[in-house]
Scaffold this motif. Structure first.
Motif, mmCIF file in Angstrom:
data_model
loop_
_atom_site.group_PDB
_atom_site.id
_atom_site.type_symbol
_atom_site.label_atom_id
_atom_site.label_comp_id
_atom_site.label_asym_id
_atom_site.label_seq_id
_atom_site.Cartn_x
_atom_site.Cartn_y
_atom_site.Cartn_z
ATOM 1 N N VAL A 1 0.492 -1.243 -0.082
ATOM 2 C CA VAL A 1 -0.314 0.013 0.171
ATOM 3 C C VAL A 1 0.930 1.477 0.153
ATOM 4 O O VAL A 1 0.612 2.419 -0.821
ATOM 5 C CB VAL A 1 -0.767 0.054 1.412
ATOM 6 N N LEU A 2 2.347 1.540 0.462
ATOM 7 C CA LEU A 2 2.769 1.920 0.989
ATOM 8 C C LEU A 2 3.356 2.640 -0.534
ATOM 9 O O LEU A 2 3.201 3.585 -0.868
ATOM 10 C CB LEU A 2 3.828 2.543 2.025
ATOM 11 N N TYR A 3 3.615 1.460 -1.608
ATOM 12 C CA TYR A 3 4.551 1.965 -2.557
ATOM 13 C C TYR A 3 3.694 2.289 -3.388
ATOM 14 O O TYR A 3 3.697 3.185 -4.484
ATOM 15 C CB TYR A 3 5.116 0.454 -3.211
ATOM 16 N N ILE B 1 -2.668 9.864 -10.994
ATOM 17 C CA ILE B 1 -3.614 10.814 -11.125
ATOM 18 C C ILE B 1 -3.404 11.471 -12.072
ATOM 19 O O ILE B 1 -4.329 12.069 -12.597
ATOM 20 C CB ILE B 1 -3.409 11.525 -9.701
ATOM 21 N N GLU B 2 -2.729 11.692 -12.281
ATOM 22 C CA GLU B 2 -1.540 12.092 -14.131
ATOM 23 C C GLU B 2 -2.380 12.267 -15.317
ATOM 24 O O GLU B 2 -2.731 12.903 -16.029
ATOM 25 C CB GLU B 2 -0.068 12.320 -13.621
ATOM 26 N N ASN C 1 3.376 6.224 -2.973
ATOM 27 C CA ASN C 1 4.520 6.582 -3.009
ATOM 28 C C ASN C 1 4.767 6.829 -4.223
ATOM 29 O O ASN C 1 5.531 7.827 -4.566
ATOM 30 C CB ASN C 1 5.692 6.546 -2.756
ATOM 31 N N HIS C 2 4.235 5.932 -5.524
ATOM 32 C CA HIS C 2 4.785 5.270 -6.999
ATOM 33 C C HIS C 2 3.835 5.737 -7.216
ATOM 34 O O HIS C 2 3.927 6.486 -9.019
ATOM 35 C CB HIS C 2 5.800 4.362 -6.609
#
Length: 137
Positions: free
Chosen positions: A40-42, A52-53, A45-46
């Motif tokens: 989830v953290l990966y 979104i973009e 963060n990445h």
């Protein structure tokens, strides 16, 4: 921005909700099996920024999405109800619980019948003793 991870019946999925001043965006990301904290953290963060973009999620105008404020008491009741729910993780546990409940009901029925038989037996003995006294024996 809000990330909600939920189980959709087959896989774990993440729902990312972003509300800006003029639009509301929602993105869905499949994690597969139950994600660990590192996964989830990966993702956050990445991969989240690229998602979104691309603007590949569904967008609506903010004027269409109006949420009324939730009463704090109602929110507290909903939270209490959710915390009291017990979730069964497998079909086997559900089947075991169901068989346990059936055994419990059957045992209650048998006990009730036994108690009724005991009452009728005691009543019959009482009647027989009374008749024996009246016969003079």
């Amino acid at each position: 921005m809000k990330l909600t991870i939920y189980f959709d019946g087959q896989f774990y999925a993440g729902l990312v909700e972003i509300e800006t001043s003029d639009c509301y965006y929602a993105y869905r990301h499949l994690f597969g099996k139950e994600p660990k904290n590192e996964e989830v953290l990966y993702f956050v963060n990445h991969e989240l920024l690229g998602l979104i973009e691309n603007k590949s999620g569904s967008a609506t105008r903010s004027s269409e999405v109006k949420q009324r404020p939730i009463n704090p008491k109602r929110l507290q009741r909903l939270a209490a109800k959710e915390s009291q729910k017990t979730s069964l993780s497998t079909k086997a546990e559900l089947a075991l619980k169901q068989s346990y409940e059936e055994k419990k009901k059957k045992k209650q029925m048998n006990k009730r019948e036994f108690m009724e038989q005991q009452k009728t037996h005691k009543r019959q003995l009482k009647i027989m003793k009374r008749k024996a006294k009246h016969k003079g024996r």
